[in-house]
Design a protein around this motif. Structure first.
Motif, PDB file in Angstrom:
ATOM      1  N   SER B  85       0.997  -1.260  -0.179  1.00 56.13           N
ATOM      2  CA  SER B  85      -0.029   0.079  -0.002  1.00 56.13           C
ATOM      3  C   SER B  85       0.815   1.293   0.172  1.00 56.13           C
ATOM      4  N   GLY B  86       2.230   1.135   0.502  1.00 54.51           N
ATOM      5  CA  GLY B  86       2.880   2.208   0.225  1.00 54.51           C
ATOM      6  C   GLY B  86       3.667   2.961   1.557  1.00 54.51           C
ATOM      7  N   LYS B  87       3.777   1.704   2.516  1.00 53.50           N
ATOM      8  CA  LYS B  87       4.173   2.329   3.772  1.00 53.50           C
ATOM      9  C   LYS B  87       5.731   2.804   3.908  1.00 53.50           C
ATOM     10  N   THR B  88       6.391   2.088   3.100  1.00 55.02           N
ATOM     11  CA  THR B  88       7.685   2.240   2.878  1.00 55.02           C
ATOM     12  C   THR B  88       7.987   3.564   1.937  1.00 55.02           C
ATOM     13  N   SER B  89       7.224   3.818   1.087  1.00 54.13           N
ATOM     14  CA  SER B  89       7.369   4.897   0.196  1.00 54.13           C
ATOM     15  C   SER B  89       6.983   5.972   1.003  1.00 54.13           C
ATOM     16  N   LEU B  90       6.008   6.103   1.849  1.00 51.27           N
ATOM     17  CA  LEU B  90       5.830   7.216   2.701  1.00 51.27           C
ATOM     18  C   LEU B  90       6.610   7.484   3.796  1.00 51.27           C
ATOM     19  N   LEU B  91       7.417   6.559   4.168  1.00 47.82           N
ATOM     20  CA  LEU B  91       8.496   6.706   4.981  1.00 47.82           C
ATOM     21  C   LEU B  91       9.737   7.500   4.362  1.00 47.82           C
ATOM     22  N   GLU B  92       9.804   6.828   3.118  1.00 43.32           N
ATOM     23  CA  GLU B  92      11.309   7.360   2.412  1.00 43.32           C
ATOM     24  C   GLU B  92      11.052   8.738   2.106  1.00 43.32           C
ATOM     25  N   LYS B  93      10.013   9.055   1.499  1.00 40.69           N
ATOM     26  CA  LYS B  93       9.549  10.618   1.208  1.00 40.69           C
ATOM     27  C   LYS B  93       9.392  11.394   2.425  1.00 40.69           C
ATOM     28  N   THR B  94       8.734  11.108   3.426  1.00 42.61           N
ATOM     29  CA  THR B  94       8.906  11.860   4.882  1.00 42.61           C
ATOM     30  C   THR B  94      10.035  11.890   5.321  1.00 42.61           C
ATOM     31  N   LEU B  95      10.977  11.029   5.279  1.00 42.41           N
ATOM     32  CA  LEU B  95      12.613  11.157   5.909  1.00 42.41           C
ATOM     33  C   LEU B  95      13.182  11.996   5.068  1.00 42.41           C
ATOM     34  N   LEU B  96      13.010  12.041   3.953  1.00 39.81           N
ATOM     35  CA  LEU B  96      13.997  12.856   2.998  1.00 39.81           C
ATOM     36  C   LEU B  96      13.511  14.238   2.968  1.00 39.81           C
ATOM     37  N   ILE B 207      -5.076   7.492   2.635  1.00 44.23           N
ATOM     38  CA  ILE B 207      -5.345   6.998   1.446  1.00 44.23           C
ATOM     39  C   ILE B 207      -4.476   7.348   0.232  1.00 44.23           C
ATOM     40  N   ASN B 208      -3.445   6.418  -0.087  1.00 43.50           N
ATOM     41  CA  ASN B 208      -2.370   6.397  -0.873  1.00 43.50           C
ATOM     42  C   ASN B 208      -2.528   6.248  -2.334  1.00 43.50           C
ATOM     43  N   LYS B 209      -1.825   6.685  -3.222  1.00 43.52           N
ATOM     44  CA  LYS B 209      -1.830   6.390  -4.535  1.00 43.52           C
ATOM     45  C   LYS B 209      -2.771   7.016  -5.334  1.00 43.52           C
ATOM     46  N   ILE B 210      -3.184   8.462  -4.966  1.00 39.99           N
ATOM     47  CA  ILE B 210      -4.277   9.103  -5.582  1.00 39.99           C
ATOM     48  C   ILE B 210      -4.136   9.576  -6.994  1.00 39.99           C
ATOM     49  N   ASP B 211      -2.749   9.455  -7.331  1.00 43.42           N
ATOM     50  CA  ASP B 211      -2.386   9.672  -8.792  1.00 43.42           C
ATOM     51  C   ASP B 211      -2.967   8.704  -9.700  1.00 43.42           C
ATOM     52  N   LEU B 212      -3.440   7.395  -9.117  1.00 38.34           N
ATOM     53  CA  LEU B 212      -4.156   6.285  -9.972  1.00 38.34           C
ATOM     54  C   LEU B 212      -5.585   6.515  -9.880  1.00 38.34           C
ATOM     55  N   LEU B 213      -6.084   7.359  -9.385  1.00 36.80           N
ATOM     56  CA  LEU B 213      -7.493   7.762  -9.240  1.00 36.80           C
ATOM     57  C   LEU B 213      -8.241   7.446 -10.599  1.00 36.80           C
TER      58      LEU B 213
END
Ligand SMILES: Nc1nc2c(ncn2[C@@H]2O[C@H](COP(=O)(O)OP(=O)(O)O)[C@@H](O)[C@H]2O)c(=O)[nH]1
Ligand SMILES: [Mg+2]
Ligand SMILES: [Zn+2]
Ligand SMILES: [Zn+2]
Ligand SMILES: [Zn+2]
Lengths: 113, 266
Positions: B85-96, B207-213
């Motif tokens: 669902s994007g847990k790691t992606s959200l973390l990576e972005k937030t940390l950076l 709610i992640n990946k809204i680019d795919l809506l």
């Protein structure tokens, strides 16, 4: 399969109690499981069989006391049995409920020898 | 050199892998709640009326973790979702994006691999990895062991990425301040119906990946409606880790949480 960790913590408690009381094994164990506790009975049976091997629970008779789910309507305060958390109040039709029973997950009692 | 895993503790970032050899083992700690005296039965048998919560140990240890976090003013978030669902992606972005402003620490739960921990380590944020093997959730004792190694500093933010699973992580309190549930628009809008316990026990739903809506059939209002039936106070943030849309709302939410948790200096 969290049922396995559930059974493992039951085994842990049983081992502790048997040791504390200088007993040998568990003869009978009563568990209380609410219908909304998130326990799948088939998965529980499966986990039980593999996790109690060579423990004080190996020969124990296991009784499960099922607790039906009950909720209270947040609108009109009436209490009623529910099947799942999306049931609406049978009196006023409101879907906002507070679960008051059915989440139990307990070791009620044990007979040890 | 770190005695636990042999890593070079001089470098700023290291991945520690937690396993059995922890310094403060929990094996010797037993909890003895007050209980009724055993009833003596014939033939030397005894009946014990325990009435004991099966998750008692996990819950008590979770409270211990929570106490540790409060004492050090560490704000801990438990990130739960289905796989992918994007847990790691959200973390990576937030940390950076935020690591210059806040002190972050991460605990990565993973069944087998170290892929996610490696992705976090690449952001230069300290991370500890917990491999659960077949285990499908983290529990409070794993977190206790992980924080012995990670040693989050005062006034920091700790992210815990749970195992991708919406069923059993709902039952295991880790001692977090807030549970953040992440779903993505590719998963179907009936998630709350399938996993009510997770929606009930989370305070925020991302709610992640809204680019795919535009490409999927996903009704945002449906999700919110169902989720609010079981948890009227759950909050929602819609975002995309890929495009960055909505991400600032998440950062605002995070900062608000941190400010609210910070004790007022006396
Ligand atoms: N299109 C799109 N893909 C995303 C987004 N966020 C994550 N992904 C992709 O979803 C996949 C799973 O993401 P990951 O962060 O590993 O999920 P996790 O298993 O929950 O940690 C990866 O291929 C990501 O690139 C997003 O906002 N939009
Ligand atoms: Mg991940
Ligand atoms: Zn499970
Ligand atoms: Zn009503
Ligand atoms: Zn699990």
């Amino acid at each position: 399969m969290h049922e396995l960790s559930i059974v493992m913590s039951i085994v842990e408690t049983a081992e502790e109690k048997v040791k504390e009381n200088h007993a040998h094994s568990v003869e009978e164990i009563d568990l209380v499981i609410g219908d909304l506790a998130g326990i799948d009975s088939e998965a529980l049976d499966f986990a039980w069989d593999s996790a109690v091997k060579n423990t004080v629970l190996q020969k124990a008779k296991r009784n499960i006391i099922h607790v039906p789910a009950k909720a209270k309507c947040l609108e009109c305060d009436c209490e009623f049995e529910i099947k799942d958390q999306f049931d609406a109040c049978p009196l006023c039709g409101e879907p906002l409920l507070q679960i008051i029973q059915g989440k139990e997950l307990q070791i009620k009692s044990m007979i040890i020898n | 050199m770190c005695a636990t895993c042999g890593c070079d503790s001089e470098t700023k970032v290291s991945i520690h892998r937690t396993n059995q050899h922890n310094p403060l083992s929990l094996e010797n700690i037993t909890f003895t709640p007050i209980e009724a005296k055993p009833t003596t039965l014939p033939n030397g048998r005894k009946q014990l009326d325990l009435e004991q919560d099966i998750l008692l140990k996990n819950n008590l240890l979770a409270e211990r973790n929570r106490g540790y976090f409060m004492a050090k003013n560490v704000v801990a978030f438990n990130l739960v979702s289905s796989p992918g669902s994007g847990k790691t992606s959200l973390l990576e972005k937030t940390l950076l994006d935020l690591k210059e402003q806040e002190n972050f620490f991460v605990i990565e739960g993973d069944q087998q691999t170290s892929n996610d921990a490696d992705r976090i380590a690449a952001t230069q944020v300290p991370v500890v990895q917990i491999n659960t093997g077949k285990g499908c959730h983290l529990d409070s004792s794993m977190i206790w062991e992980a924080i012995q190694q990670l040693k989050p500093i005062e006034n920091s933010i700790l992210f815990i990425e749970n195992i991708g699973n919406l069923v059993c992580p709902a039952m295991f309190d880790l001692g977090e301040q807030k549970r953040v549930l992440i779903i993505s628009v590719t998963e179907g809008d009936d998630k709350p119906l399938k996993y009510p316990d997770m929606f009930q026990s989370s305070q925020l739903c991302v709610i992640n990946k809204i680019d795919l809506l535009p490409y999927v059939k996903f009704d945002l209002e449906n999700v919110k409606k169902y989720a609010r039936i079981i948890n009227p106070s759950i909050q929602f943030i819609e975002l995309s880790c890929t495009s960055g849309e909505g991400i600032s709302t998440w950062y605002e939410w995070l900062k608000k949480e941190v400010v609210e948790q910070t004790p007022i200096a006396v």
